[in-house]
Each structure stands twice: as C-alpha cells, then as structure tokens.
Design a protein around this motif. Structure first.
Motif, PDB file in Angstrom:
ATOM      1  N   SER A   1       0.828  -1.202   0.000  1.00 23.84           N
ATOM      2  CA  SER A   1       0.000   0.000   0.000  1.00 23.84           C
ATOM      3  C   SER A   1       0.861   1.249   0.000  1.00 23.84           C
ATOM      4  O   SER A   1       2.033   1.224   0.360  1.00 23.84           O
ATOM      5  N   ASN A   2       0.230   2.342  -0.392  1.00 28.66           N
ATOM      6  CA  ASN A   2       0.803   3.661  -0.170  1.00 28.66           C
ATOM      7  C   ASN A   2       0.577   4.007   1.299  1.00 28.66           C
ATOM      8  O   ASN A   2      -0.498   3.759   1.834  1.00 28.66           O
ATOM      9  N   PRO A   3       1.577   4.561   1.983  1.00 29.26           N
ATOM     10  CA  PRO A   3       1.392   4.880   3.404  1.00 29.26           C
ATOM     11  C   PRO A   3       0.174   5.748   3.681  1.00 29.26           C
ATOM     12  O   PRO A   3      -0.463   5.623   4.734  1.00 29.26           O
ATOM     13  N   ASN A   4      -0.164   6.626   2.752  1.00 30.33           N
ATOM     14  CA  ASN A   4      -1.315   7.516   2.956  1.00 30.33           C
ATOM     15  C   ASN A   4      -2.646   6.870   2.611  1.00 30.33           C
ATOM     16  O   ASN A   4      -3.700   7.441   2.882  1.00 30.33           O
TER      17      ASN A   4
ATOM     18  N   SER B   1      10.158   9.588  -5.943  1.00 28.85           N
ATOM     19  CA  SER B   1      10.355  10.277  -4.666  1.00 28.85           C
ATOM     20  C   SER B   1       9.193  10.024  -3.723  1.00 28.85           C
ATOM     21  O   SER B   1       8.121   9.581  -4.131  1.00 28.85           O
ATOM     22  N   TRP B   2       9.444  10.316  -2.450  1.00 32.83           N
ATOM     23  CA  TRP B   2       8.429  10.237  -1.399  1.00 32.83           C
ATOM     24  C   TRP B   2       8.002  11.650  -1.016  1.00 32.83           C
ATOM     25  O   TRP B   2       8.835  12.550  -0.915  1.00 32.83           O
ATOM     26  N   THR B   3       6.700  11.831  -0.768  1.00 31.77           N
ATOM     27  CA  THR B   3       6.240  13.121  -0.259  1.00 31.77           C
ATOM     28  C   THR B   3       6.463  13.162   1.252  1.00 31.77           C
ATOM     29  O   THR B   3       6.647  12.128   1.904  1.00 31.77           O
ATOM     30  N   ASP B   4       6.439  14.366   1.807  1.00 29.11           N
ATOM     31  CA  ASP B   4       6.591  14.510   3.256  1.00 29.11           C
ATOM     32  C   ASP B   4       5.455  13.795   3.992  1.00 29.11           C
ATOM     33  O   ASP B   4       5.674  13.189   5.053  1.00 29.11           O
ATOM     34  N   ALA B   5       4.240  13.874   3.421  1.00 33.42           N
ATOM     35  CA  ALA B   5       3.091  13.213   4.057  1.00 33.42           C
ATOM     36  C   ALA B   5       3.260  11.698   4.066  1.00 33.42           C
ATOM     37  O   ALA B   5       2.952  11.027   5.058  1.00 33.42           O
ATOM     38  N   GLU B   6       3.754  11.147   2.961  1.00 34.96           N
ATOM     39  CA  GLU B   6       3.987   9.702   2.890  1.00 34.96           C
ATOM     40  C   GLU B   6       5.058   9.272   3.893  1.00 34.96           C
ATOM     41  O   GLU B   6       4.927   8.241   4.557  1.00 34.96           O
ATOM     42  N   HIS B   7       6.106  10.065   3.994  1.00 31.68           N
ATOM     43  CA  HIS B   7       7.179   9.742   4.933  1.00 31.68           C
ATOM     44  C   HIS B   7       6.679   9.791   6.370  1.00 31.68           C
ATOM     45  O   HIS B   7       6.990   8.906   7.183  1.00 31.68           O
ATOM     46  N   SER B   8       5.870  10.805   6.701  1.00 33.81           N
ATOM     47  CA  SER B   8       5.339  10.925   8.059  1.00 33.81           C
ATOM     48  C   SER B   8       4.418   9.754   8.391  1.00 33.81           C
ATOM     49  O   SER B   8       4.484   9.191   9.498  1.00 33.81           O
TER      50      SER B   8
ATOM     51  N   PHE C   1       4.481   6.785   7.037  1.00 34.24           N
ATOM     52  CA  PHE C   1       5.305   5.581   7.166  1.00 34.24           C
ATOM     53  C   PHE C   1       5.970   5.518   8.538  1.00 34.24           C
ATOM     54  O   PHE C   1       5.962   4.478   9.196  1.00 34.24           O
ATOM     55  N   GLU C   2       6.536   6.630   8.981  1.00 35.40           N
ATOM     56  CA  GLU C   2       7.219   6.652  10.273  1.00 35.40           C
ATOM     57  C   GLU C   2       6.252   6.319  11.405  1.00 35.40           C
ATOM     58  O   GLU C   2       6.588   5.569  12.334  1.00 35.40           O
ATOM     59  N   PHE C   3       5.043   6.857  11.330  1.00 36.30           N
ATOM     60  CA  PHE C   3       4.059   6.595  12.387  1.00 36.30           C
ATOM     61  C   PHE C   3       3.609   5.138  12.380  1.00 36.30           C
ATOM     62  O   PHE C   3       3.632   4.458  13.410  1.00 36.30           O
ATOM     63  N   LEU C   4       3.208   4.645  11.193  1.00 34.25           N
ATOM     64  CA  LEU C   4       2.655   3.292  11.117  1.00 34.25           C
ATOM     65  C   LEU C   4       3.719   2.221  11.357  1.00 34.25           C
ATOM     66  O   LEU C   4       3.434   1.175  11.934  1.00 34.25           O
ATOM     67  N   SER C   5       4.948   2.477  10.897  1.00 32.29           N
ATOM     68  CA  SER C   5       5.999   1.475  11.071  1.00 32.29           C
ATOM     69  C   SER C   5       6.415   1.331  12.533  1.00 32.29           C
ATOM     70  O   SER C   5       7.137   0.399  12.883  1.00 32.29           O
ATOM     71  N   ASN C   6       5.973   2.247  13.380  1.00 30.33           N
ATOM     72  CA  ASN C   6       6.231   2.137  14.813  1.00 30.33           C
ATOM     73  C   ASN C   6       4.988   1.722  15.591  1.00 30.33           C
ATOM     74  O   ASN C   6       5.006   1.692  16.823  1.00 30.33           O
TER      75      ASN C   6
END
Length: 622
Positions: free
Chosen positions: A267-270, A310-317, A319-324
């Motif tokens: 999936s896309n993180p968003n 590339s990754w957007t800032d929203a996607e990165h955020s 990902f960081e939240f869900l991966s934890n």
C-alpha cells in the motif's frame, strides 16, 4: 612536462596502493546511508554558517591518512568514506555550535577565542561559497559509493584517491583568496570524479535491474523448496537486514519468514485508512484463533509511494508513524526497494492505488493475489488465506446475521450465539429514528423479543451521525455501537461485495451479493431502513425492509404478531409483506445448464416462490 604535477600524482598513486593494502573487511556492517544523512545535517548547516581558521596538519599528512585508514581497515569502502566524513562533520559541528552560542554564552566565547575563530565572517564569504560546493560534492560522491558498494564486489571500489582528496580539503591557506580558489578547484576535481562514478553506478544499476526483472518473471515457472529465494529477490539482504518488527523495532532478515505463509500488505502509506487497519488487526492479531496460527504466518508491510522517483513529506510521516505502530513486519527502508520489484508488484500482482494483501505460501508461490477482503470478513478463519479457501468459505454461504455481524462486537456475537431476534437499522434523519424507536418500544411492551442496533449509513458516517448518537435519548436506549465499530461494520460489508465480485459473481445471479449491494446502497437520508433477522444457523433468516414499508409493518403488529410463534419473526414479516408467501420450502426446481465437471462456487440460489435457499443436484441428460 610539469615535474611538480607528475611527482604529486605519483605520490598519490603510491598512497592509493598503500590504502588498498590496508583494506581487510571482516563482514562487519555499518548503516552507511543513515549515518550519511546525519553527517549531511551537520555539514550542510555548518558549511553555510561558519568557516574556521583551521591549522595545517603538523607532520606528514600521508602518515596520518595511513594511520586513520588502518583504524578502519575492517570496514567496507562505503563505511570507510562515511566514517571519515563523520569525523570531519564532528569537528565542523563543534565550530558551528561555538559560533551559534558565542554571542550569549561566555564559555563558548572564551573557547572560540582560544580556537581563534573569526568574529566577522564577511571576509570569508568566498571560502564559504566554495566550501558549500565542496561539501555538496563530497556528499554526492559518498552516496555514489554507497550505491556502488551495494551491488559490486568490494575489490572494484578503489576509492583511496577520493578519500585522500577529501582529507586534504581540511588544509587551508592563510590567504582567503587562495583558500577559496583551492576549495573551488578541489570541488571541481571531485565533481568530475563524481560524474564518472555516477555514470558507472547508473550502468550497473540498469543491468542489475534488468537481470532482477527476468528472475522475478521466471519465479512462477520454478519449483522452490521454501520461500527464501523469492523473499531474497523481493527484499535483497546483502547490505542490511531488510525487515523490521514494528512491535519491537528489531531488524530482521528474511530467514525469519522461512516455512511461513507470508501475507504481503502492499500500500501507499497515505492510503492505509486507520479504521481498516483496526479491523485488519482485530481480525488477525486480536482474534481468539490467532494463538493457534500465529507461528504459521506473518504479515509484511511493503510501503510504495505514489511517485516512482520520490516520497512526499506526508507519505514519509505516515510511514514513520505506522511502522512504529502496526503489529507486523515492515520493509524498514522502503526507499531502497528495487524499481524492478516495484514494477513487478504493479504489473504482475495488479497493485494500483488501493491496498492489497498478496499471499505467498510456504514455498514462496502466490496463493492469493488479494486476500485483504477475505481477512476483513473472516479473519484468521481464512487461514491459509489462499484463493481456494476464499471460495470454500463462500460455498453455500447464505446471508445470515452471523455473516453480517461477524466479530465486530462481543455483545452482537453473544446475541447471534443465543439465536436472539436482532434488528439492524440506520438513517441520518433524527425525527425518523425517534419515530422508529417509539414503535419498537410499543412492540416490546406487547411482548416482542427484539434487540436493536443502530449502524448509521454506509456513505454517511459523518459528524451528523455522531450528533445523533450523542443527542438522541431514543438511540441511547438501544444497544449502541461506537462510531469506530460502525465504520468497521460497513468496511466488512464492502469487503464482502468486493470479494464476491472478484470471484465473478453478479447481483442478478447471486442472492447474497444482491442483498449486500442493496444494504450498501441504502443511503436515503429522509427514510430509514432496517434488517431484521435472528442468530439461528438456519438459512433464510434475514429480511430487509426500507422506508414506508418498515413503518407500516411496525404499526400493524396486531396483524402479524400471532404468526411469530409459527413462522418466527422473519417468517411473520415475510408473510405480512409478501402476499405470495409460501409456508416452508416449496418443491419448485430450476434447471441450470453447465459444462461437465464444472461446479458453481460460492453461489446460493433462492427460490422465487418461497424465498428459501435451494439445494444443488446434478442432473445428467442424454
């Protein structure tokens, strides 16, 4: 011939050969890319803020270089470069910190004076500009080396020359102009090396991606004794442990998945909706049966951004939240996923934008191209999550309260288990809800045994529903689902419709799909609706009533109430609403032509006369 130039080159050649002789990697691993990011945060900030009057090296510079590389001889080339840059960045960061603190901190000012840091940086602007260019180039070269090291044999990376050049960048002239020129020249020379290295990296990358793509395409034609070859192609583990346990944050290799069924959540993180994730967790990790199967399967999340580059800032955020947060494994560096792997996932596994779960059996073969809906509906009961298991679960499955309510709420599960009469109802119209519940209360006072549950509307789970839930005393008298539970209820129904549709069913040919579609499409804001049934295991125990027919039915209890004992609540309702009602199953039959040996999976045919599900028989004709 320039003797000085040739002499310098020969000395550098000798130094490079000496550096290569010190190279003795012992397999130890350093997360070079993460460290390089930290180095970059220091160096880019520092290089645009401060330049100090660094002293020239005392003694023999080459000897110091040799001593330095002797200390890090056991590391790979990418680690060596990053460690050298880190040492440089550490010293630079110290100067930057002193400059920042100097105006307000007496101790910092005193230390800066001892180190002879300049008070006015304006005369050093040429050096600052040149150094900024050099730092950027150094970082580019380091990144190229990291990429190069990831797919080429170590002995091909003869980088001593570049490291010598970087180290020499610490030597400054007393003259600002000369120092700026030296830095600019150094950046230009290093930039040329970087361009050559980038071109080589690109060529290697293209060749490796082509070969990887061929291997992935041939996976289905090969026999595998386990899933390790497939997983190693998807998640190359040469440079690091490619997976992370989100619960413990431990890094893992694909050997942890050996002999297990692997559910690849792509999936896309968003695009991962929180409510859908809650249902997924509830249906797997939190399911009572999970204790029995938890060691036999594992969920691995593969995050894929919307862009190929590339990754957007929203996607990165996200990902960081869900991966934890998620109780599963995750590709902990999804940016390093091969473009060939991403292309394979999109082309062969039909991944577009919506989340999917691809099931790999214990041998690494695809057992289901999308088991997400199956898991949303049945949870761990769908083990081993194959396409054949999904068809088996739908086999002869009629629309029962047990299917509709599932394990959404322990109270609802208790009602179903006890065979209670249950009424699911919904609307956004508060006056209608109050009128509906007034009728229900009157019926209960007359002896009707009925449990009611408010579920809102499929396309209308808005703040208005929350207002209805909180402000209506009538609604609060019924057994109320939380707003989140309401969302899970509708998510499961949507999953049922998608699952049926993916199996090739249509509302016109499949009674269950027809009823599901009708429920999902009941979005009239003015008139409410209800589904009445009971928790018994018999088929044909649900009836859907909408609008005026529902209020008319509830208002004429005196006409159908006596039939409850004989036909049950659903039968009494059906008899009242359908004048062609037939008591019990009739003896009608239908002939449906089919090819020899074929079998209709997951379809329930309902009699058009008595509304009862029909049994299947094979008829052979000459």
């Amino acid at each position: 011939m320039d003797f000085h130039k040739s002499h310098s080159v020969s000395l550098e050649d000798i130094l490079i050969k000496k550096l290569l002789l010190t190279h003795d990697p012992d397999g130890r691993w350093l997360d070079s890319e993460t460290m390089l990011q930290a180095v970059g945060n220091v160096m880019f900030h520092a290089s645009t803020t401060i330049v100090c009057n660094c002293k020239r090296f005392d003694g023999d510079l080459n000897s110091k270089i040799m001593n330095l590389f002797d200390l890090i001889k056991e590391y790979r080339w990418d680690a060596k470069v990053v460690l050298v840059l880190a040492a440089f960045a550490l010293r630079y960061g110290e100067f930057w910190q002193l400059i920042e603190l100097r105006p307000q901190n007496t101790l910092a000012d005193s230390i800066a004076r001892i180190k002879q840091l300049p008070c006015n940086l304006m005369p050093l602007r040429p050096q600052i500009k040149a150094l900024s260019l050099l730092v950027k180039t150094m970082m580019d070269v380091a990144m190229c080396i990291i990429e190069f090291e990831s797919f080429l044999p170590h002995e091909h990376l003869e980088l001593g020359n570049e490291i010598v050049t970087v180290t020499k960048s610490l030597v400054y002239s007393d003259s600002t102009i000369i120092a700026a020129w030296e830095l600019s020249s150094l950046a230009y020379r290093l930039g040329s090396i970087c361009n050559i290295l980038k071109a080589q990296v690109d060529l290697c990358h293209q060749e490796i991606e082509r070969k990887l793509q061929d291997k992935l395409l041939n996976l289905a034609d090969e026999a595998h004794i386990d899933n390790q070859k497939v997983l190693n192609l998807l998640f190359p583990s040469k440079n690091c442990l490619p997976l992370k346990d989100c619960s413990t944050q431990l890094k893992l290799g694909v050997t942890k998945l050996k002999d297990k069924i692997v559910l690849l959540l792509i999936s896309n993180p968003n695009r991962l909706v929180l409510e859908e994730l809650l249902l997924l967790v509830q249906q797997t990790c939190d399911h009572p049966l999970n204790e029995r199967f938890k060691d036999s399967y594992k969920i691995v999340w593969i995050p894929i951004p919307s862009s190929d580059t590339s990754w957007t800032d929203a996607e990165h955020s996200s990902f960081e939240f869900l991966s934890n947060s998620l109780p599963c494994y995750v590709v902990w560096k999804p940016r390093l996923l091969s473009s060939a792997v991403v292309k394979f996932i999109k082309d062969k596994w039909n991944y577009r934008d919506d989340p999917v779960i691809v099931t790999l059996d214990s041998n690494g073969m695809v057992a289901n191209c999308n088991a997400l809906d199956m898991i949303m509906i049945w949870g761990i009961r769908g083990y081993p999550f194959s396409a054949s298991k999904e068809e088996e679960l739908w086999e002869d499955q009629n629309l029962k309260m047990q299917l509709l309510l599932g394990d959404i709420s322990p109270l609802l599960a208790y009602w179903v288990e006890k065979g209670k009469n249950i009424c699911i109802y919904g609307s956004e119209n508060l006056p209608w809800i109050q009128q509906f519940f007034d009728c229900i209360n009157k019926l209960k006072q007359q002896g009707l045994q009925l449990e009611t549950i408010y579920v809102g509307n499929n396309s209308s789970l808005t703040e208005q529903i929350k207002d209805i839930m909180s402000s209506s005393a009538e609604v609060n008298q019924s057994s109320q689902l939380s707003f989140t539970k309401m969302q899970l209820f509708w998510i499961r129904l949507e999953s049922m419709r998608r699952s049926k549709t993916r199996l090739g069913k249509t509302p016109s040919s499949d009674h269950v799909l027809a009823e599901l579609s009708a429920m999902l499409d009941m979005n009239d804001r003015k008139e409410g609706w209800a589904v009445i049934g009971n928790g018994c295991k018999e088929d044909n125990n649900i009836i859907r009533i909408q609008g005026r027919d529902l209020m008319d039915f509830l208002g004429k209890f005196h006409e159908w109430g006596e039939d409850i004992e004989r036909f049950g609540l659903v039968g009494a309702a059906r008899k009242f609403l359908d004048h062609s009602f037939v008591e019990g199953p009739c003896n009608h039959s239908y002939l449906v032509p089919s090819s020899e040996g074929s079998r209709t999976q997951g379809s329930v045919v309902t009699c058009k006369v008595c509304n009862c599900p029909m049994k299947k028989f094979l008829v052979y004709q000459p």
